[in-house]
Scaffold this motif. Structure first.
Motif, PDB file in Angstrom:
ATOM      1  N   SER A   1     -44.855 -74.553 -68.318  1.00 13.70           N
ATOM      2  CA  SER A   1     -43.283 -74.324 -68.502  1.00 13.70           C
ATOM      3  C   SER A   1     -42.621 -74.504 -69.576  1.00 13.70           C
ATOM      4  O   SER A   1     -43.040 -75.017 -70.593  1.00 13.70           O
ATOM      5  CB  SER A   1     -42.824 -75.200 -67.384  1.00 13.70           C
ATOM      6  OG  SER A   1     -42.625 -76.448 -67.663  1.00 13.70           O
ATOM      7  N   ARG A   2     -41.332 -73.852 -69.358  1.00  9.62           N
ATOM      8  CA  ARG A   2     -40.617 -73.999 -70.459  1.00  9.62           C
ATOM      9  C   ARG A   2     -40.011 -75.696 -70.901  1.00  9.62           C
ATOM     10  O   ARG A   2     -40.354 -75.794 -72.196  1.00  9.62           O
ATOM     11  CB  ARG A   2     -39.109 -73.436 -70.249  1.00  9.62           C
ATOM     12  CG  ARG A   2     -37.942 -73.308 -71.161  1.00  9.62           C
ATOM     13  CD  ARG A   2     -36.697 -72.760 -70.683  1.00  9.62           C
ATOM     14  NE  ARG A   2     -35.382 -72.698 -71.728  1.00  9.62           N
ATOM     15  CZ  ARG A   2     -35.226 -71.597 -72.158  1.00  9.62           C
ATOM     16  NH1 ARG A   2     -36.015 -70.513 -71.735  1.00  9.62           N
ATOM     17  NH2 ARG A   2     -34.243 -71.446 -72.974  1.00  9.62           N
TER      18      ARG A   2
ATOM     19  N   VAL B   1     -43.463 -67.920 -67.434  1.00 15.11           N
ATOM     20  CA  VAL B   1     -43.400 -68.280 -66.068  1.00 15.11           C
ATOM     21  C   VAL B   1     -42.623 -67.263 -65.239  1.00 15.11           C
ATOM     22  O   VAL B   1     -43.007 -66.932 -64.183  1.00 15.11           O
ATOM     23  CB  VAL B   1     -42.690 -69.652 -66.045  1.00 15.11           C
ATOM     24  CG1 VAL B   1     -42.462 -70.012 -64.639  1.00 15.11           C
ATOM     25  CG2 VAL B   1     -43.325 -70.741 -66.699  1.00 15.11           C
ATOM     26  N   ASN B   2     -41.582 -66.712 -65.667  1.00 18.40           N
ATOM     27  CA  ASN B   2     -40.934 -65.907 -64.689  1.00 18.40           C
ATOM     28  C   ASN B   2     -41.176 -64.430 -65.123  1.00 18.40           C
ATOM     29  O   ASN B   2     -40.830 -63.523 -64.141  1.00 18.40           O
ATOM     30  CB  ASN B   2     -39.468 -65.813 -65.308  1.00 18.40           C
ATOM     31  CG  ASN B   2     -38.743 -67.340 -65.197  1.00 18.40           C
ATOM     32  OD1 ASN B   2     -38.959 -67.950 -64.390  1.00 18.40           O
ATOM     33  ND2 ASN B   2     -38.024 -67.847 -66.253  1.00 18.40           N
TER      34      ASN B   2
ATOM     35  N   ALA C   1     -44.206 -66.281 -73.962  1.00 17.63           N
ATOM     36  CA  ALA C   1     -43.155 -66.719 -74.880  1.00 17.63           C
ATOM     37  C   ALA C   1     -43.607 -67.448 -76.105  1.00 17.63           C
ATOM     38  O   ALA C   1     -44.459 -68.138 -76.013  1.00 17.63           O
ATOM     39  CB  ALA C   1     -42.426 -67.821 -73.726  1.00 17.63           C
ATOM     40  N   LEU C   2     -42.764 -67.130 -77.010  1.00 20.79           N
ATOM     41  CA  LEU C   2     -43.035 -68.033 -78.210  1.00 20.79           C
ATOM     42  C   LEU C   2     -41.982 -69.034 -78.519  1.00 20.79           C
ATOM     43  O   LEU C   2     -40.673 -68.689 -78.481  1.00 20.79           O
ATOM     44  CB  LEU C   2     -42.950 -66.793 -79.736  1.00 20.79           C
ATOM     45  CG  LEU C   2     -42.810 -67.322 -80.897  1.00 20.79           C
ATOM     46  CD1 LEU C   2     -44.083 -68.046 -81.204  1.00 20.79           C
ATOM     47  CD2 LEU C   2     -42.646 -66.529 -81.782  1.00 20.79           C
TER      48      LEU C   2
ATOM     49  N   ILE D   1     -41.980 -62.527 -75.172  1.00 18.91           N
ATOM     50  CA  ILE D   1     -43.046 -61.625 -75.843  1.00 18.91           C
ATOM     51  C   ILE D   1     -43.284 -60.515 -74.668  1.00 18.91           C
ATOM     52  O   ILE D   1     -44.096 -60.864 -73.716  1.00 18.91           O
ATOM     53  CB  ILE D   1     -44.156 -62.078 -76.316  1.00 18.91           C
ATOM     54  CG1 ILE D   1     -43.851 -63.372 -77.223  1.00 18.91           C
ATOM     55  CG2 ILE D   1     -45.211 -60.998 -76.853  1.00 18.91           C
ATOM     56  CD1 ILE D   1     -45.050 -64.041 -77.831  1.00 18.91           C
ATOM     57  N   ILE D   2     -42.724 -59.496 -74.697  1.00 18.98           N
ATOM     58  CA  ILE D   2     -42.861 -58.363 -73.655  1.00 18.98           C
ATOM     59  C   ILE D   2     -44.205 -57.727 -73.865  1.00 18.98           C
ATOM     60  O   ILE D   2     -44.349 -57.181 -75.047  1.00 18.98           O
ATOM     61  CB  ILE D   2     -41.730 -57.370 -73.849  1.00 18.98           C
ATOM     62  CG1 ILE D   2     -40.423 -58.318 -73.556  1.00 18.98           C
ATOM     63  CG2 ILE D   2     -41.841 -56.323 -72.513  1.00 18.98           C
ATOM     64  CD1 ILE D   2     -39.127 -57.417 -73.925  1.00 18.98           C
TER      65      ILE D   2
END
Length: 445
Positions: free
Chosen positions: A84-85, A106-107, A113-114, A127-128
């Motif tokens: 998680s974040r 997570v979302n 996510a970086l 990061i998409i």
């Protein structure tokens, strides 16, 4: 130009950089992208005797072809998977400038996510994943996480900080591979050179099709559209670039695009389970069974020599050629035994106890699986542990239960099975030893 200082050995695979039209009857003509195998060197280092995929032999100029190299995997110590974040922030709590990690989003499923430390806090960048590419700012796009991290290690390029120090994940590591590595190493196939046929099966990644490439029938694995599958798909392909053996299914190349395709040699008689069940005792004689057992042990001894664990050795992953040669396939789970990463669904009935309990996969756990495969072979494709509920298999085995010999199974084969099912992995024989035992007993049938 080819490096004339390096002498290519017989068996070296090359890919044609240009079309070559023969000027004499001794030359071997070929088209751009064609796979050529070196047969012998000559007194002139700029020319080789070689053969094409149809077996035609002739002379080729060395500077018209490129030697195929193996494709390397990249370690991703900074990839922490599903955290998680808040979990990321806890791990990065020392807040050293430029300290970073990458995690799964997570979302947003399929995205990443970086997480970067700068100015006394942790910044999170989404990061998409879009159109088979990864991006943070819709400006720079990357094939995989390794490329993305490498870019921002060189230059912050809009981030709060350049990526300076990765925070390594404890325990098992993940890996990445570049699509471009297949191009540079000579394994990329132009889709225009592939004629796609009908679906012949379904694999871990998606459909398996039949097709034609350079005048030969091939099997084509097609990728499902999702980024994690893409990396697993490419890892399988990269491992196969390092392997060449008569009892392993040959990898011919990769079609890069959307979707991705792995091109493999075509095995006309399908997998061993179906082969056994459809033919039975009236067709499959003891010499045929022993040849299959030997073929599989030979392929696995080669992997053993390279310190590679297959992890999913079973009759369903053995394919049979038109000439009744058995070959090991599906290296999607294969790993260097020193790089023991998590896998997905584990086939309980085929997997060694230490691998089920501790995720301790090794060449020796493959030996255990080989014993189960032998039982499948000599029971003509029956499912192992026929009277034991799946949930109880491991407990029964650890208490000493072992399957009985299939009807008509030679005594020495059952002895090999029992030796492969030793609870202590170190007491199990090597594939090299198994191969010798089978060879010494071939005359006794």
């Amino acid at each position: 130009m080819a490096n004339t200082q390096e002498i290519w050995l017989p068996g070296t695979e090359c890919v044609a950089k240009y079309e070559f039209r023969n000027s004499t009857a001794d030359d071997l003509a070929f088209g751009k992208g064609e796979i050529i195998t070196i047969v012998a060197s000559t007194k002139d280092p700029n020319w080789y005797k070689a053969k094409n995929s149809n077996g035609r032999v002739g002379m080729i100029p060395a500077n018209f072809v490129k030697k195929r190299e193996s494709v390397k995997l990249h370690m991703m110590p900074w990839f922490h998977g599903k955290i998680s974040r808040e979990g990321a922030e806890e791990l990065l709590k020392e807040l050293t400038e430029g300290l970073f990690l990458v995690r799964e989003s997570v979302n947003f499923k399929g995205d990443y996510a970086l997480c970067v430390c700068a100015g006394g806090k942790v910044e999170h960048y989404r990061i998409i994943y879009t159109d088979n590419k990864l991006t943070i700012d819709e400006d720079e796009h990357f094939d995989n996480l390794y490329q993305l991290v490498e870019h921002y290690e060189r230059d912050a390029d809009g981030l709060c900080s350049r990526l300076i120090k990765p925070l390594p994940k404890e325990g098992k590591q993940d890996f990445s591979v570049d699509k471009e590595s297949f191009v540079k190493s000579g394994w990329s196939i132009d889709k225009r050179n592939i004629n796609m046929g009908s679906t012949i099966g379904h694999g871990n990644f998606g459909d398996v099709l039949e097709g034609h490439y350079q005048g030969r029938k091939v099997a084509i694995k097609q990728l499902k559209d999702n980024t994690s599958a893409a990396q697993t798909f490419l890892k399988e392909a990269s491992i196969m670039t390092t392997l060449r053996h008569k009892n392993l299914v040959s990898f011919l190349g990769l079609v890069i695009g959307d979707p991705l395709y792995i091109v493999l040699e075509y095995m006309s008689k399908g997998n061993l389970v179906d082969y056994l069940r459809s033919r039975g005792r009236s067709v499959i004689t003891k010499p045929i069974q022993l040849n299959f057992a030997s073929d599989i042990a030979s392929g696995m001894a080669y992997l053993e020599e390279k310190n590679l664990a297959h992890r999913d050795l079973a009759a369903r992953n053995i394919l049979i050629s038109e000439e009744d040669v058995a070959k090991v396939s599906d290296f999607g789970l294969a790993r260097d035994v020193n790089l023991n990463t998590e896998v997905g669904k584990i086939p309980i009935k085929w997997t060694a106890p230490e691998a089920l309990r501790k995720n301790n996969f090794s060449v020796k756990s493959d030996v255990w699986s080989y014993g189960i495969l032998l039982w499948e072979l000599y029971s003509y494709g029956r499912v192992p542990y026929p009277r034991v509920p799946l949930a109880e298999v491991l407990t029964h085995v650890e208490k000493g239960y072992r399957m009985e010999a299939p009807e008509g199974c030679p005594e020495f084969i059952y002895r090999i099975m029992r030796e492969t099912w030793e609870l202590n992995p170190q007491k199990r024989p090597s594939f090299k030893t198994i191969l010798k035992i089978i060879a010494s007993c071939k005359g006794s049938l």
